[in-house]
Design a protein around this motif. Sequence first.
Motif, mmCIF file in Angstrom:
data_model
loop_
_atom_site.group_PDB
_atom_site.id
_atom_site.type_symbol
_atom_site.label_atom_id
_atom_site.label_comp_id
_atom_site.label_asym_id
_atom_site.label_seq_id
_atom_site.Cartn_x
_atom_site.Cartn_y
_atom_site.Cartn_z
ATOM 1 N N ASN A 169 0.848 -1.199 0.000
ATOM 2 C CA ASN A 169 0.000 0.000 0.000
ATOM 3 C C ASN A 169 0.886 1.253 0.000
ATOM 4 O OD1 ASN A 169 0.909 0.326 2.629
ATOM 5 N ND2 ASN A 169 -1.103 0.830 3.440
ATOM 6 N N ALA A 170 0.261 2.415 0.079
ATOM 7 C CA ALA A 170 1.045 3.652 0.004
ATOM 8 C C ALA A 170 0.635 4.635 1.099
ATOM 9 C CB ALA A 170 0.913 4.272 -1.380
ATOM 10 N N ALA A 171 0.379 4.083 2.299
ATOM 11 C CA ALA A 171 0.026 4.971 3.428
ATOM 12 C C ALA A 171 1.134 5.983 3.678
ATOM 13 C CB ALA A 171 -0.213 4.141 4.684
ATOM 14 N N ALA A 172 2.378 5.547 3.459
ATOM 15 C CA ALA A 172 3.513 6.432 3.740
ATOM 16 C C ALA A 172 3.423 7.716 2.920
ATOM 17 C CB ALA A 172 4.818 5.707 3.429
ATOM 18 N N ALA A 173 2.796 7.614 1.740
ATOM 19 C CA ALA A 173 2.764 8.776 0.845
ATOM 20 C C ALA A 173 1.664 9.780 1.208
ATOM 21 C CB ALA A 173 2.585 8.308 -0.594
ATOM 22 N N CYS A 174 0.621 9.328 1.882
ATOM 23 C CA CYS A 174 -0.481 10.266 2.167
ATOM 24 C C CYS A 174 -0.635 10.558 3.660
ATOM 25 C CB CYS A 174 -1.803 9.762 1.572
ATOM 26 S SG CYS A 174 -2.344 8.185 2.218
#
Length: 345
Positions: free
Chosen positions: A108-113
Motif C-alpha cells: 500500500n502507500a500509506a507512507a505517501a499520504c
Amino acid sequence: MAKPVVLHLGDDIKWNHELYKQLQDKFTIERSYSMDRETFKNALKTKQFGDFAAMYRPFWNTGGEMGNWDDELISLLPPSCKIYASAGAGFDWVDTKRLAQSGIIYCNAAAACTESVADAAIWLILSTFRNFSWSSTAARSLDPAQFSNANRNIAAVTHNPGDHSLGIIGLGRIGYRIAQKARCCFGMRILYNDIRRMSSDVEGTIEATYFERLDDMLSEADCVLVATPFAGDKLLDTAHFDMMKRGARLVNIARGKLVDEPALVRALEEGQLVAAGLDVHYDEPNVNPTLAKMSNVELLSHTAGASVESHIGFERLGMENIMSFFETGKALTAVNLQWIEQPKL
Ligand SMILES: O=C(O)C(=O)CO
C-alpha cells in the motif's frame, strides 16, 4: 535475458518522469489503462499483457475500474505475478490474503499520504470541538438570522481541544502522525488502542497511554479517532457508543464501514455524542442524509489524503516498491507478508 513485465494500471504518471524512465529501462511496461471488469477479465484470460511479474497502480482515482480484487480476479493472474504496488493507504478493495495465497505481495502507500490525512484529521478533530460546521453552514446560508444565531450561541457549546483527550484506534503510521500533531498543536492527551503496544520510546515522543482493551479507552476519551484499516468487520456500534463518555466526539478518517452509521445517528440524536467528523462514509459515494443535516457533524467527501503531495508520493512509492523487490527481494511497504512464504524471484 528478457526484462520482467510490469502491468501499469490506470493513467499515465504525471510527476516522477525520471523514475518512470528507470522503471522503463528495467522492465517492459504493459498498459491496461481503465478497462471495466469484463474487458479486464478477458484481457487476463487471453494473456493480453503477457506473463507480467508486477502490477503498478499509481493513482487511486484511475486503474480501479475493474472493481474489487477478489478471488474471481486474482485467480486469473498469471503465476509469474509476484507483487502489486498501489496508490492509497486503505486496501479494503483488495483481498490481500487471497493475493498472498497466490504468492503475490501487496504494497500500500500509506507512507505517501500520511501528512495529508493527518492534517485533515486535525481539521475534523478541531471542528468537532469548535463546531465549525454549524458556523460555516450558517455563514453560507446568506441568512442573517442563521448567522446571528450561530454568532450568539456557538460559544456556549464549544471547547478548545487542549486539555482534552484524543483516543486513537490504530496507532499505525497515520495514527501516530495525527497523535504528534494533536499533542503538539493542541496539547491534547494521547490515548491509543492497537493490537500491539508501541515501544516506550515511541510512546514517550507523544506521551501516549496504551489501552489493551478498546472498551477501556472508549470510556476515557473525549474524542475517539478511527485510524485502523477495514478488515471486513464493523468496529463501532451502539454498544461502543454507549461505553463512550457522555458528550464525547467521534472522528473517522479510515473507512466508513468501520462505523455503524444508524447507531452513530442515534448516539448524536440522544446527546450521547456531541459531535462527529467524518471523511469516510458507510455507503460512498452516498452520504447518510440524517448526518448531512446535523449541524454538529463535519463531513468531507473522502478527501483526507487528496493532495498533490500524496499523489506524487503514490507514484514514487509504487515504483520504488517494485524496483526494490526485484533488486533486493524485499518490498518497502508490503502489508500481507504474514500470509505469504518469502517469495522466490
Ligand atoms: O489512501 C486512502 O486509502 C485513503 O482513504 C486516504 O484518505
